[in-house]
Write an enzyme that holds these catalytic residues in place. Structure first.
Site, PDB file in Angstrom:
ATOM      1  N   HIS A 303       0.857  -1.183   0.000  1.00  0.00           N
ATOM      2  CA  HIS A 303       0.000   0.000   0.000  1.00  0.00           C
ATOM      3  C   HIS A 303       0.891   1.230   0.000  1.00  0.00           C
ATOM      4  O   HIS A 303       1.950   1.222   0.641  1.00  0.00           O
ATOM      5  CB  HIS A 303      -0.901  -0.005   1.245  1.00  0.00           C
ATOM      6  CG  HIS A 303      -2.057   0.926   1.125  1.00  0.00           C
ATOM      7  ND1 HIS A 303      -1.948   2.257   1.422  1.00  0.00           N
ATOM      8  CD2 HIS A 303      -3.322   0.713   0.697  1.00  0.00           C
ATOM      9  CE1 HIS A 303      -3.124   2.823   1.201  1.00  0.00           C
ATOM     10  NE2 HIS A 303      -3.970   1.912   0.764  1.00  0.00           N
ATOM     11  N   ASP A 361      -7.957  -5.417   0.046  1.00  0.00           N
ATOM     12  CA  ASP A 361      -8.424  -6.150  -1.130  1.00  0.00           C
ATOM     13  C   ASP A 361      -8.117  -7.632  -1.058  1.00  0.00           C
ATOM     14  O   ASP A 361      -8.689  -8.424  -1.804  1.00  0.00           O
ATOM     15  CB  ASP A 361      -7.777  -5.568  -2.397  1.00  0.00           C
ATOM     16  CG  ASP A 361      -8.211  -4.143  -2.604  1.00  0.00           C
ATOM     17  OD1 ASP A 361      -9.412  -3.880  -2.489  1.00  0.00           O
ATOM     18  OD2 ASP A 361      -7.352  -3.286  -2.865  1.00  0.00           O
TER      19      ASP A 361
HETATM   20  N1  COA Z   1       4.066  -7.352  -4.789  1.00  0.00           N
HETATM   21  C1  COA Z   1       5.408  -7.430  -4.903  1.00  0.00           C
HETATM   22  N2  COA Z   1       6.242  -6.383  -4.734  1.00  0.00           N
HETATM   23  C2  COA Z   1       5.675  -5.211  -4.437  1.00  0.00           C
HETATM   24  C3  COA Z   1       4.289  -5.059  -4.294  1.00  0.00           C
HETATM   25  C4  COA Z   1       3.482  -6.176  -4.477  1.00  0.00           C
HETATM   26  N3  COA Z   1       2.142  -6.112  -4.357  1.00  0.00           N
HETATM   27  N4  COA Z   1       4.009  -3.773  -3.996  1.00  0.00           N
HETATM   28  C5  COA Z   1       5.183  -3.140  -3.943  1.00  0.00           C
HETATM   29  N5  COA Z   1       6.197  -4.004  -4.209  1.00  0.00           N
HETATM   30  C6  COA Z   1       7.624  -3.740  -4.185  1.00  0.00           C
HETATM   31  C7  COA Z   1       8.071  -2.878  -5.354  1.00  0.00           C
HETATM   32  O1  COA Z   1       8.436  -3.702  -6.450  1.00  0.00           O
HETATM   33  C8  COA Z   1       9.212  -2.122  -4.768  1.00  0.00           C
HETATM   34  O2  COA Z   1      10.324  -2.969  -4.698  1.00  0.00           O
HETATM   35  P1  COA Z   1      11.804  -2.379  -4.960  1.00  0.00           P
HETATM   36  O3  COA Z   1      12.010  -1.316  -3.904  1.00  0.00           O
HETATM   37  O4  COA Z   1      12.702  -3.557  -4.812  1.00  0.00           O
HETATM   38  O5  COA Z   1      11.780  -1.811  -6.350  1.00  0.00           O
HETATM   39  C9  COA Z   1       8.788  -1.874  -3.330  1.00  0.00           C
HETATM   40  O6  COA Z   1       7.863  -2.945  -3.023  1.00  0.00           O
HETATM   41  C10 COA Z   1       8.110  -0.536  -3.114  1.00  0.00           C
HETATM   42  O7  COA Z   1       7.020  -0.479  -4.018  1.00  0.00           O
HETATM   43  P2  COA Z   1       6.398   0.845  -4.626  1.00  0.00           P
HETATM   44  O8  COA Z   1       5.925   0.519  -6.015  1.00  0.00           O
HETATM   45  O9  COA Z   1       7.341   1.982  -4.436  1.00  0.00           O
HETATM   46  O10 COA Z   1       5.172   1.073  -3.688  1.00  0.00           O
HETATM   47  P3  COA Z   1       4.015   2.075  -3.956  1.00  0.00           P
HETATM   48  O11 COA Z   1       3.709   2.679  -2.651  1.00  0.00           O
HETATM   49  O12 COA Z   1       4.293   3.005  -5.082  1.00  0.00           O
HETATM   50  O13 COA Z   1       2.839   1.090  -4.459  1.00  0.00           O
HETATM   51  C11 COA Z   1       0.845  -0.127  -4.594  1.00  0.00           C
HETATM   52  C12 COA Z   1       1.701   0.839  -3.760  1.00  0.00           C
HETATM   53  C13 COA Z   1      -0.474  -0.359  -3.853  1.00  0.00           C
HETATM   54  C14 COA Z   1       0.527   0.476  -5.959  1.00  0.00           C
HETATM   55  C15 COA Z   1       1.617  -1.457  -4.775  1.00  0.00           C
HETATM   56  O14 COA Z   1       1.952  -1.990  -3.518  1.00  0.00           O
HETATM   57  C16 COA Z   1       0.817  -2.494  -5.581  1.00  0.00           C
HETATM   58  O15 COA Z   1       0.807  -2.426  -6.820  1.00  0.00           O
HETATM   59  N6  COA Z   1       0.140  -3.447  -4.874  1.00  0.00           N
HETATM   60  C17 COA Z   1      -0.647  -4.438  -5.572  1.00  0.00           C
HETATM   61  C18 COA Z   1      -1.984  -3.848  -5.971  1.00  0.00           C
HETATM   62  C19 COA Z   1      -2.900  -3.649  -4.784  1.00  0.00           C
HETATM   63  O16 COA Z   1      -3.141  -4.563  -4.005  1.00  0.00           O
HETATM   64  N7  COA Z   1      -3.468  -2.440  -4.711  1.00  0.00           N
HETATM   65  C20 COA Z   1      -4.463  -2.107  -3.711  1.00  0.00           C
HETATM   66  C21 COA Z   1      -4.060  -0.992  -2.843  1.00  0.00           C
HETATM   67  S1  COA Z   1      -5.324  -0.793  -1.599  1.00  0.00           S
END
Ligand code: COA
Length: 427
Positions: A303, A361
């Site tokens: 998140h 979710d």
């Molecule tokens: N599965 C695997 N790795 C994940 C991940 C996931 N669901 N979410 C984040 N990461 C990893 C990224 O690859 C990144 O790794 P790195 O530092 O080695 O490159 C690290 O965790 C940080 O991720 P980042 O993309 O900077 O986090 P964010 O805050 O921008 O993203 C989300 C937040 C929600 C978009 C992301 O966690 C995601 O896509 N989750 C899956 C979709 C989801 O469940 N969304 C609902 C939100 S309520």
């Protein structure tokens, strides 16, 4: 602690006021920076930017805390009802009994749709995604309720808010029934908000939906858990759309469009589909390896704000077990996969180091599927519940004397001035 920050650019220095909220991080006020220093701040994705002042919802992502008007989400999910939470979000305080009775009456009064509105649905293909129908239908409300579009009139703003909260279940249930090829079911004023929605979704002419207190409570709780979440992408979309003076139905339609994305509201559908792809507990190890190899993400994990267990996910997990036990799905293979996956991810350094915890979710998809909703309806239910958060934030923006049209700036890296060349002189 100082109440100003100093920014040095070249040989000049600029004092920036530091503003304090009632809790949470202070903010550095950069509003005058461009005027004084001719520089913008740069923050794509708004990871360090407070876009507004708000009194509605507070999140402490590190501690895993979510408060609505100060009340913790787990207390609201346990003790309150969705309509009471709606009142709280909109008005700032929990209602007294007469205030609640009046609010409930107002919402109930507005649940019906204009008869001509029903013809709108038949314009969609029967296989249309219900979110496509929602985006179009909610925007179209403005064509039917033109008497509440004056955003400068607080009374009209209130009526629009009530109409939106009241009509969303009716529209969402119609989008669902339409996709199933079943006739529409009218709302009934003697039922609760959640009960009414379930009945409109699942009753067919041959058989009325049978009320069940566990399912009704689960639906109501799912609505509470999704009611608001601070300045997320769709809420910011609603505020930005509203900042131009656009009417509320257009703004909520914009919020619905944003919510549809898989990184936002579309994630519960993706999380469930991921569990279906994994298919068996035996395949989890390989799937997790694929995540670590960055082939795909673990949907329902991670998140932007929570770097701890999402407090909504805890309640959702409990609700999931209640619903599945009631329906005799306690051994649902998807639930077994989810529980095992969660156990592995919570102990694996890849996820632990990145602070990736289950989000709301992760368990909501399994629960909704067991209740009879197909996965393409999950985001629709999210939109239904989030409407109150969107409209509360929209209303707050209008009550803010500092309201301005939202207009971010940019770091321009494109071509600088160049002169037009006739086509025969190019290349
Ligand atoms: N599965 C695997 N790795 C994940 C991940 C996931 N669901 N979410 C984040 N990461 C990893 C990224 O690859 C990144 O790794 P790195 O530092 O080695 O490159 C690290 O965790 C940080 O991720 P980042 O993309 O900077 O986090 P964010 O805050 O921008 O993203 C989300 C937040 C929600 C978009 C992301 O966690 C995601 O896509 N989750 C899956 C979709 C989801 O469940 N969304 C609902 C939100 S309520």
């Amino acid at each position: 602690m100082t109440d100003k920050a100093t920014l040095n650019i070249g040989d000049k220095s600029y004092d920036l006021p530091i503003l304090k909220g009632s809790t949470g991080p202070d903010v550095v006020d950069v509003r005058k920076l461009y005027g004084e220093a001719d520089v913008f701040t740069y923050d794509p994705g708004f990871t360090s930017t407070a876009s507004c002042e708000s009194k509605i919802t507070y999140i402490d992502g590190d501690a895993g805390v979510l408060l609505h008007r100060g009340y913790p989400i787990d207390q609201l999910a346990e003790k309150s009802s969705f309509l009471e939470v709606c009142y709280l979000l909109l008005n700032g305080e929990l209602p007294t009994a007469p205030e609640f009775a009046e609010f409930e009456r107002n919402i109930t009064y507005h649940t019906m749709l204009h008869a001509q509105f029903d013809r709108f649905f038949s314009g969609f293909r029967s296989d249309a995604h219900p979110m496509a129908i929602m985006t179009g239908a909610v925007g179209a409300l403005s064509a039917f309720y033109a008497d509440s579009l004056n955003v400068d009139d607080p009374k009209q703003r209130e009526i629009s808010a009530h109409r939106l909260i009241a009509k969303m279940p009716t529209i969402a249930a119609r989008a669902f029934q339409y996709s199933q090829g079943r006739p529409f079911v009218s709302p009934r004023n003697d039922l609760s908000y959640a009960e009414n929605f379930l009945r409109m979704s699942f009753s067919v002419p041959a058989e009325d939906w049978k009320p069940n207190p566990v399912l009704t409570r689960a639906m109501d709780r799912i609505f509470i858990l999704h009611a608001d979440h601070e300045q997320n992408a769709s809420t910011s979309t609603v505020r930005l759309a509203g900042s131009s003076g656009a009417h509320p139905f257009a703004c909520i339609a914009a919020g619905i469009a944003c919510l549809w994305g898989p990184s936002h509201g579309g994630a519960n559908q993706e999380a469930l589909e991921m569990l279906q792809v994994i298919g068996s507990v035996d395949n989890i190890k390989d799937y997790v390896q694929g995540v670590k190899d960055r082939k795909y993400k673990l949907m329902g994990f991670g998140h932007r704000v929570y770097k701890n267990y999402d407090p909504r996910a805890k309640v959702m997990q409990k609700t999931c077990h209640e619903v599945l036990d009631l329906l005799g799905h306690g051994n649902d293979p998807l639930l077994q996969i989810a529980m095992e996956l969660e156990k592995i991810a919570l102990n694996d350094p890849y996820f632990v180091d990145r602070k990736l915890y289950p989000n709301i979710d992760f368990y909501s998809g399994i629960t909704l599927r067991a209740m009879g909703f197909p996965s393409n309806m999950f985001t629709v239910l999210f939109a239904l519940a989030r409407t109150v958060g969107w409209i509360s934030q929209w209303k707050e923006m209008f009550e803010d004397p500092q309201r301005k049209i939202g207009r971010p700036r940019q770091l321009y890296t494109g071509a600088t001035h160049r002169d037009y060349l006739a086509i025969d002189k190019r290349g």
